[in-house]
Design a protein around this motif. Sequence first.
Motif: not given
Length: 185
Positions: A26-30, A155-169
Amino acid sequence: MTGDLPTRHVVVMGVSGAGKTTVARGVAGLTGLTFAEADEFHSEANVDRMRAGVPLDDAARWPWLRALADWMTSRHREGVSTVLACSALKRSYRDLLRQGPPRVDFVHLHGPTEVIRDRMSLRAGHYMPESLLDSQTATLEPLWPDEPGLVLDLQLPTETLITATITQLALPRLTIPATPPVNPR
């Protein structure tokens, strides 16, 4: 390494079944970061061991980890940023991965073992049996305070995990070109 071209390298880490591959893809895709699945770098002997329910020891893991660090280093030299789905269970393993490109950020997907075990029971076609989860959990060393990265609740939704990774990094997102106006003839 030349270091001429700035690159970013992210390792989405955690025990088997944590959701590393899903989040990393998901991170790669965005972001456009080049994705790799660390499982694909294992030797046939390692895969056979795991398939048989035998946990890997450090001697079996070191060549695999070196191959991953080399892959990230090669991409860095090409000016290509990466996101890798890799267990990276111990500090020493992460230290080896950091010997590749100049900076590697880690995203630890962490959560209750029962949730992970449930997820693993639903997977089809993966060589990692549920029986190895306990050995992975026992081996896991959380990120140390001096390690660059973050810990996210799996346990967070996948989209939340992807967004958090992109945003926080602070990873750059792909920009989608605007659709050219239609010529009304």
